[in-house]
Design a protein around this motif. Structure first.
Motif, PDB file in Angstrom:
ATOM      1  N   SER A  18       0.845  -1.203   0.000  1.00 32.72           N
ATOM      2  CA  SER A  18       0.000   0.000   0.000  1.00 32.72           C
ATOM      3  C   SER A  18       0.881   1.254   0.000  1.00 32.72           C
ATOM      4  CB  SER A  18      -0.876   0.012   1.252  1.00 32.72           C
ATOM      5  OG  SER A  18      -0.040   0.142   2.391  1.00 32.72           O
ATOM      6  N   ALA A  19       0.262   2.380  -0.350  1.00 30.82           N
ATOM      7  CA  ALA A  19       0.992   3.656  -0.320  1.00 30.82           C
ATOM      8  C   ALA A  19       1.461   3.954   1.105  1.00 30.82           C
ATOM      9  CB  ALA A  19       0.097   4.773  -0.846  1.00 30.82           C
ATOM     10  N   ALA A  20       0.670   3.564   2.114  1.00 25.95           N
ATOM     11  CA  ALA A  20       1.046   3.838   3.510  1.00 25.95           C
ATOM     12  C   ALA A  20       2.325   3.089   3.882  1.00 25.95           C
ATOM     13  CB  ALA A  20      -0.102   3.447   4.438  1.00 25.95           C
ATOM     14  N   VAL A  21       2.459   1.860   3.401  1.00 26.16           N
ATOM     15  CA  VAL A  21       3.683   1.083   3.687  1.00 26.16           C
ATOM     16  C   VAL A  21       4.866   1.672   2.920  1.00 26.16           C
ATOM     17  CG1 VAL A  21       4.764  -1.193   3.343  1.00 26.16           C
ATOM     18  CG2 VAL A  21       2.501  -1.012   4.391  1.00 26.16           C
ATOM     19  N   LYS A  22       4.627   2.085   1.689  1.00 22.15           N
ATOM     20  CA  LYS A  22       5.713   2.737   0.923  1.00 22.15           C
ATOM     21  C   LYS A  22       6.166   4.003   1.655  1.00 22.15           C
ATOM     22  CE  LYS A  22       4.426   1.229  -3.800  1.00 22.15           C
ATOM     23  NZ  LYS A  22       3.185   0.469  -3.650  1.00 22.15           N
ATOM     24  N   ALA A  23       5.191   4.739   2.194  1.00 28.87           N
ATOM     25  CA  ALA A  23       5.515   6.003   2.871  1.00 28.87           C
ATOM     26  C   ALA A  23       6.394   5.768   4.098  1.00 28.87           C
ATOM     27  CB  ALA A  23       4.221   6.718   3.270  1.00 28.87           C
TER      28      ALA A  23
END
Ligand code: 13P
Ligand code: SF4
Length: 323
Positions: free
Chosen positions: A138-143
């Motif tokens: 997810s984008a949250a994990v990438k962030a």
């Protein structure tokens, strides 16, 4: 004169029966018209069925190619024929464009295996060790990560860091395979791809017994014993690249089912032995679903600005490697 569905049949004739294509033609023609009206492009992953992949997609490729191409897209609307994390990545790289996914339930067992809190826990357990995150997240994990990678550039990304140890998440098998290739120690998370984890060395032994000269090419999301039993391992684009440069007759692609169907169009002289496992997430993409997405302009994929800024940094760092 505009292109019709029957003009496109030659691209899929190797695998789609004419009667099936005829049944799809109303959707195909609506999609061709809507692409023009909406100024839209369709990005399709290599695991799309051939009707979508060869019939209506504008840009095709592996996760790395789709991320790279997403940066350069000249259109108002991107339809991502793939899974949710790919649509999020396209949105991160194109904040001003509308990114649509035909079915928002097209997830990924890897992306679902890990949260941003898990990343924080790993960082606390291993202070100072960089976090390399597979794009299948997810984008949250990438962030919450330092840099992203795909299966196509994982070796280069790890080597670019020039450190003896990394946290490599969330695919335990990809991490183990890349550790073997690079000699870098990896701290892993117990995630896996529900498609590739099913393959076993026995599957390969059976294929080799039936086709003594077969060349076996496995995806690095497969468990290490499967990769060890293969002749070559690489991302879906690296598989195509390998075939372009090899003289081979029988080939087994140890990956998702549609890969062989799509690649067969490029290499009619090769006999593709087709052991395969379907990805139920990828298969949520249908011609009717893509038409509906363009007609209704849904489902739009969005990422909150603060998350997007940090996630984009991790993706941009990846794209800068090897540029
Ligand atoms: P690549 O196309 O980058 O090899 O990835 C495979 C995959 O499983 C994408 O979901
Ligand atoms: Fe995720 Fe595996 Fe499906 Fe790719 S093939 S989307 S890694 S579950």
């Amino acid at each position: 004169m505009s292109v019709t569905a029957s003009d496109l049949y030659c691209k899929v004739a190797h695998v789609v029966p004419e009667i099936e294509w005829a049944a799809l033609s109303a959707d195909v023609e609506a999609i061709l018209r809507l692409k023009q009206e909406r100024n839209a492009v369709i990005l399709a992953h290599n695991y799309m069925t051939p009707d979508i992949f060869w019939g209506i997609a504008d840009i095709r490729g592996d996760s790395l190619a789709l991320a790279r191409e997403a940066v350069a897209v000249q259109a108002d609307v991107i339809v991502l024929a793939g899974v949710h994390f790919m649509a999020e990545t396209a949105k991160l790289l194109n904040p001003a464009k509308t990114v649509l996914i035909p079915d928002p339930l097209a997830g990924c067992s890897l992306a679902e295996s890990i949260t941003a809190d898990d990343v924080a826990t790993l960082r606390a357990q291993h202070p100072g060790v960089p976090v390399v995150t597979y794009v299948n997240t997810s984008a949250a994990v990438k962030a919450a990560s330092d840099i992203c990678c795909t299966s196509g550039n994982a070796v280069q990304v790890i080597e670019s860091l020039a450190v003896p140890k990394v946290i490599m998440i969330p695919d335990q098998y990809l991490a183990a395979n890349i550790a073997q290739q690079t000699g870098v120690e990896v701290i892993v998370h117990p995630g896996s791809c529900m498609v590739h984890e099913q393959f076993t060395p026995d599957d390969i032994a059976t294929i080799r017994a039936d086709y003594p000269d077969v060349v076996v090419i496995s995806h690095p999301e497969c468990p290490p014993p499967v990769v060890a039993a293969s002749d070559f391992s690489g991302s879906t684009a690296q598989m195509v690249d390998f075939l372009e440069h090899a003289e081979v007759q029988d080939v087994a692609l140890i990956t998702e089912c549609s890969m062989s169907d799509n690649v067969a169009q490029l290499f009619p002289q090769i006999n593709f032995v087709r052991p395969c496992n379907l990805c139920p997430h990828m298969k949520r993409n249908t011609m009717a679903g893509i038409r509906r997405a363009l007609e209704t302009m849904t489902v739009e994929v969005t990422v909150p600005d603060d998350v997007a800024a940090l996630a984009r940094r991790a993706v941009d760092r990846m794209l800068a490697v090897g540029r």
